[in-house]
Design an enzyme around this catalytic site. Structure first.
Site: not given
Ligand code: PLP
Length: 380
Positions: A69, A198, A322
């Protein structure tokens, strides 16, 4: 164990695991190879592309597979701004996931003016602010569909109406929305939309970007011709096949899942609110993903709660995976006007497909006791 952190990641659906496993065992071909080994893999990727597109009501040519994402968000923003280098203003919200928020900061460091839409106390963006800052110098508006920490659903259709009036394209991060609410590109009207496998019971390390037909976008990495020239590099074939299967399952059962999950989440919410004295719900009462529950527990540190719950094998989160461990206070909760103390006492519970009534009952039996125990400890 009671896993209540489905917004961080979801367990892989056994049907997806089965499909990925048999794919890996049987198909090692490179989809770019012209002989049958490659052709077969290419056609399985096309099938997966159709399944992801179908979940969004899009065409398969509009789906670009990425590594995550995060990469989809980066490609959307950085790939779009390169098409109009003379426009130097970018608009986003103040509660985006770091995948968008940090990209916005990167743009600021490269001379762009970035406007961050403020949110109200429930976490909904201010559309009047958008109207006041958007102009023909705006290159892109990026507003997430559902927030990962509080589940708030943003009025993206309204954002699109305002932005398109100025000829400005709109990106939405729908990573947390897919599978929880109806996500259809045509009713939203967006030009770009990010997804991650995921979060929908698919494999980690696979994402997708929807790019509306006719929209000009440039690749941000350079190399081969894969993914219509927008994302070079040999494809994560197993991840893509798994993402397709996850979307096929979603289309079949997301509404049934949603109804069951929402009931479980409601039971958890009302039970916690009844059994714990000082507890404050964060988020919009209605316009939110109902499976996401964010609470502040005034007087306690979120990390202490998280670790105490983990010793009871109850897994929750302090917010965005994150920023977890970084010691940063949630920018989402601060943007909603919570004090740093309230924000740093917040815990997110997120319910998913594989949670059961027993999970919720166990959480309701243990969480209040643990919270009250921590309060007694810190009061002494
Ligand atoms: N955007 C949102 C709203 C998310 O919750 C997340 C992951 O927690 C992401 C982007 C990032 O996705 P990825 O974990 O596949 O990089």
């Amino acid at each position: 164990m009671v896993y209540l952190d489905n917004n961080a990641t979801t367990p892989i659906d056994p049907r997806v695991a089965e499909k990925v496993g048999s794919f890996i065992r049987g198909n090692f071909g490179n989809p770019s190879s012209l002989y049958p080994l490659g052709r077969e893999v290419k056609s399985l990727i096309t099938e997966a592309r159709e399944e992801v597109a179908a979940a969004l009501g899009a065409r398969r040519q509009e789906i670009i597979f990425t590594s995550s994402g995060t990469e989809a968000d980066n490609l959307a923003i950085l790939g779009l701004i390169e098409t109009q280098p003379e426009k130097r203003e970018f608009i986003t919200s103040s509660i985006e996931h770091p995948a968008v928020q940090k990209t916005a900061r990167y743009l600021e460091g490269h001379g762009y003016t970035v406007y961050y839409l403020p949110v109200d106390q429930d976490g909904i963006i201010n559309l009047d602010f958008l109207k006041s800052v958007i102009s023909s110098n705006t290159v892109l508006v990026s507003v997430m569909l559902a927030n990962n920490e509080i589940g708030t659903i943003q009025p993206v259709e309204e954002v699109v109406k305002i932005a398109h009036h100025y000829g400005v394209p709109v990106h939405t991060d729908a990573v947390q929305a897919l599978g929880k609410i109806d996500v259809k590109v045509d009713s939203l009207g967006v030009d770009l939309l990010s997804l991650s496998a995921h979060k929908v019971y698919g494999p980690k390390g696979t994402g997708a970007l929807y790019v509306r037909k006719g929209l000009d976008l440039k690749p941000v990495m350079h190399g081969g011709h894969q993914e219509f020239g927008l994302r070079p590099g040999t494809e994560n074939t197993a991840g893509i096949v798994g993402f397709g299967e996850a979307c096929r399952i979603l289309i079949e059962q997301w509404k049934k899942d949603r109804d069951r999950i929402e009931k479980l989440a409601y039971r958890l919410k009302s039970g916690l609110e009844k059994k714990i004295k000082e507890i404050k719900f964060n988020g919009h009462p209605i316009k939110r993903i109902k499976s996401t529950l964010n609470f502040s527990f005034p007087g306690l540190a979120a990390e202490a709660i998280l670790l105490a719950l983990a010793t009871a094998e109850i897994y929750v989160s302090t917010g965005s995976a994150c920023s977890e461990g970084s010691g940063e206070i949630s920018h989402v909760l601060l943007a909603m006007g919570l004090s740093p103390e309230e924000a740093s006492s917040a815990i997110r519970f997120s319910v998913g497909r594989f949670n059961t009534e027993e999970d919720i009952e166990q959480a309701l039996a243990e969480v209040p006791e643990i919270i009250n125990g921590l309060r007694r400890t810190f009061a002494d």
